[in-house]
Design a protein around this motif. Structure first.
Motif, mmCIF file in Angstrom:
data_model
loop_
_atom_site.group_PDB
_atom_site.id
_atom_site.type_symbol
_atom_site.label_atom_id
_atom_site.label_comp_id
_atom_site.label_asym_id
_atom_site.label_seq_id
_atom_site.Cartn_x
_atom_site.Cartn_y
_atom_site.Cartn_z
ATOM 1 N N PHE A 1 0.836 -1.203 0.000
ATOM 2 C CA PHE A 1 0.000 0.000 0.000
ATOM 3 C C PHE A 1 0.869 1.250 0.000
ATOM 4 O O PHE A 1 0.551 2.248 -0.664
ATOM 5 C CB PHE A 1 -0.937 0.014 1.201
ATOM 6 N N ALA B 1 1.898 1.847 -3.473
ATOM 7 C CA ALA B 1 0.785 2.368 -4.267
ATOM 8 C C ALA B 1 0.503 3.828 -3.942
ATOM 9 O O ALA B 1 0.204 4.625 -4.837
ATOM 10 C CB ALA B 1 -0.467 1.526 -4.016
ATOM 11 N N LEU B 2 0.609 4.179 -2.674
ATOM 12 C CA LEU B 2 0.285 5.543 -2.255
ATOM 13 C C LEU B 2 1.380 6.529 -2.612
ATOM 14 O O LEU B 2 1.115 7.605 -3.162
ATOM 15 C CB LEU B 2 0.038 5.569 -0.741
ATOM 16 N N LYS C 1 1.565 11.480 -4.976
ATOM 17 C CA LYS C 1 0.695 10.459 -4.398
ATOM 18 C C LYS C 1 -0.333 9.952 -5.398
ATOM 19 O O LYS C 1 -0.836 10.706 -6.229
ATOM 20 C CB LYS C 1 -0.039 11.025 -3.184
ATOM 21 N N SER C 2 -0.655 8.674 -5.249
ATOM 22 C CA SER C 2 -1.745 8.086 -6.023
ATOM 23 C C SER C 2 -3.077 8.610 -5.500
ATOM 24 O O SER C 2 -3.361 8.540 -4.304
ATOM 25 C CB SER C 2 -1.705 6.559 -5.898
ATOM 26 N N GLN D 1 -6.090 7.426 -6.033
ATOM 27 C CA GLN D 1 -6.950 6.332 -5.577
ATOM 28 C C GLN D 1 -6.521 5.836 -4.195
ATOM 29 O O GLN D 1 -7.360 5.639 -3.302
ATOM 30 C CB GLN D 1 -6.915 5.183 -6.581
ATOM 31 N N ALA D 2 -5.222 5.654 -4.015
ATOM 32 C CA ALA D 2 -4.725 5.173 -2.729
ATOM 33 C C ALA D 2 -4.922 6.223 -1.637
ATOM 34 O O ALA D 2 -5.248 5.891 -0.489
ATOM 35 C CB ALA D 2 -3.253 4.792 -2.840
ATOM 36 N N GLN D 3 -4.739 7.492 -1.998
ATOM 37 C CA GLN D 3 -4.952 8.555 -1.025
ATOM 38 C C GLN D 3 -6.403 8.591 -0.558
ATOM 39 O O GLN D 3 -6.693 8.735 0.635
ATOM 40 C CB GLN D 3 -4.577 9.905 -1.646
ATOM 41 N N ALA E 1 -8.477 6.111 -0.444
ATOM 42 C CA ALA E 1 -8.690 4.954 0.434
ATOM 43 C C ALA E 1 -8.124 5.215 1.825
ATOM 44 O O ALA E 1 -8.760 4.891 2.840
ATOM 45 C CB ALA E 1 -8.055 3.715 -0.179
ATOM 46 N N ALA E 2 -6.926 5.812 1.892
ATOM 47 C CA ALA E 2 -6.295 6.083 3.185
ATOM 48 C C ALA E 2 -7.088 7.113 3.982
ATOM 49 O O ALA E 2 -7.281 6.966 5.192
ATOM 50 C CB ALA E 2 -4.866 6.569 2.970
ATOM 51 N N HIS F 1 -0.070 5.373 7.581
ATOM 52 C CA HIS F 1 0.132 5.944 6.252
ATOM 53 C C HIS F 1 0.253 7.464 6.256
ATOM 54 O O HIS F 1 0.084 8.109 5.220
ATOM 55 C CB HIS F 1 -1.007 5.517 5.322
#
Length: 368
Positions: A17, A20-21, A38-39, A41-43, A45-46, A80
């Motif tokens: 992760f 990805a982030l 930063k991604s 999508q991953a941001q 989600a976090a 994260h």
């Protein structure tokens, strides 16, 4: 409080992760540049994972079950975050610059716990390693930094190499509630504004006790609500909750509870004092309060301007615009606003003497 259920560690999941982030942004020159990498999508989600513990759960509606849910995911609240060297607090003397004051604060802790050359020392919740690097230079010790955040470890490793300290400073991924070091591994242990993230102070102090050699010393700057805090007071409870939300804290407690926790873990408490309650010419919270008349240099003025109310409002608008045009990941503004709210709460709590970010405890593990 009943025994705490610990989060199951999964280092492979965390590393994936983090990749990805953040991608390779840990090697960027600073946190601002890494933000752009930063991604999205991953941001998202976090951010969603973090704020599920606070969205719609205001102080008047907070229940024991809500607080329990945060304690159950204590590690997720910090796993994260970015965490540059920006948020440690300290005392200020007349004419003293911010960096000088922070350095003095770190040296004072090293002095109080008797650090000296050749000792093997554990930094619990080391962040990106700023205090560890300074303490190595001051005392000549060898430091192992423990952190559950992959990105911060990557940044910390980068900074240690840049300053030529890789032979004295190393970092280990892990949860401070379930340390994997062999028993009696360290001559001394310290923590700077980190163990407040634990769901149970007795739990984290007990882990520190386990890895400390007999006769070894543990020193900590702890975040506490003072014993003036009344959680039945709606205003007090809102202040406590705003600080917790903005800083990823699952279960902040009072000073008296913290003192009892360190004794219950087996330590002999040799010294404790609230450094925030001294007779300093400037209060510890003056940068957050925007009292820029107290700064001692142009550099400090510019550096602190961004954490004042005016600076935070400028950041709010900038992040809002950046998200709108897709330059920065969604949720950046929400994070910044939450941190700003925490800053305001700290100032209010500091003025009312409801909160301290620098309660010093020095404790020893018995020789026997």
């Amino acid at each position: 409080m009943a025994s705490i259920q610990l989060e199951k560690e999964d280092h492979a999941r965390d590393a994936a992760f983090n990749k990805a982030l953040h991608g390779d942004s840990s090697q960027a020159s600073g946190g601002v540049w890494s933000m752009f990498a930063k991604s999205k999508q991953a941001q998202t989600a976090a951010v969603d994972e973090y704020f599920k513990h606070w969205d719609g759960k205001t102080a008047p509606a907070e229940t024991d079950e809500v607080r329990k849910s945060r304690r159950l995911e204590y590690a997720t609240l910090t796993r994260h975050t970015d965490g540059e060297d920006l948020f440690h607090f300290c005392r200020f003397a007349y004419g003293e610059g911010f960096r000088q004051a922070i350095t003095r604060h770190e040296h004072y802790l090293a002095h109080r716990i008797g650090l000296r050359e050749g000792m093997k020392v554990l930094d619990v919740g080391c962040g990106v390693g700023g205090p560890a690097r300074e303490i190595i230079k001051f005392a000549g010790v060898d430091v192992v930094g423990l952190n559950n955040n992959d990105y911060q470890i990557e940044r910390a490793t980068h900074y240690a190499a840049r300053e030529g300290l890789s032979n004295k400073l190393s970092f280990v991924k892990g949860d401070f509630m379930q340390m994997l070091f062999p028993p009696e591994s360290f001559d001394a242990v310290y923590a700077i504004e980190a163990t407040a993230h634990a769901p149970s102070l007795k739990g984290v102090y007990s882990e520190i006790y386990k890895v400390l050699k007999p006769g070894g010393v543990f020193g900590v700057y702890e975040w506490f609500m003072t014993d003036n805090h009344d959680d039945d007071n709606p205003q007090h409870r809102e202040i406590r909750l705003d600080i917790e939300e903005g800083d990823g804290i699952s279960n902040m407690v009072k000073i008296s509870e913290g003192i009892q926790a360190i004794k219950d873990a087996g330590f002999q408490l040799e010294h404790h004092e609230d450094l925030a309650n001294g007779e300093d010419i400037y209060p510890w919270y003056y940068p957050l309060a925007g009292e820029l008349k107290n700064v001692s240099s142009v550099w400090d003025f510019l550096n602190m301007l961004r954490i004042t109310k005016i600076g935070r409002e400028i950041s709010h608008q900038a992040f809002r615009a950046g998200e709108k045009v897709g330059m920065i990941p969604p949720g950046t503004q929400k994070i910044a606003d939450s941190m700003a709210k925490a800053g305001d709460a700290m100032v209010a709590a500091g003025k009312a003497k409801l909160f301290t970010p620098m309660y010093l405890m020095v404790a020893r593990k018995p020789d026997c």
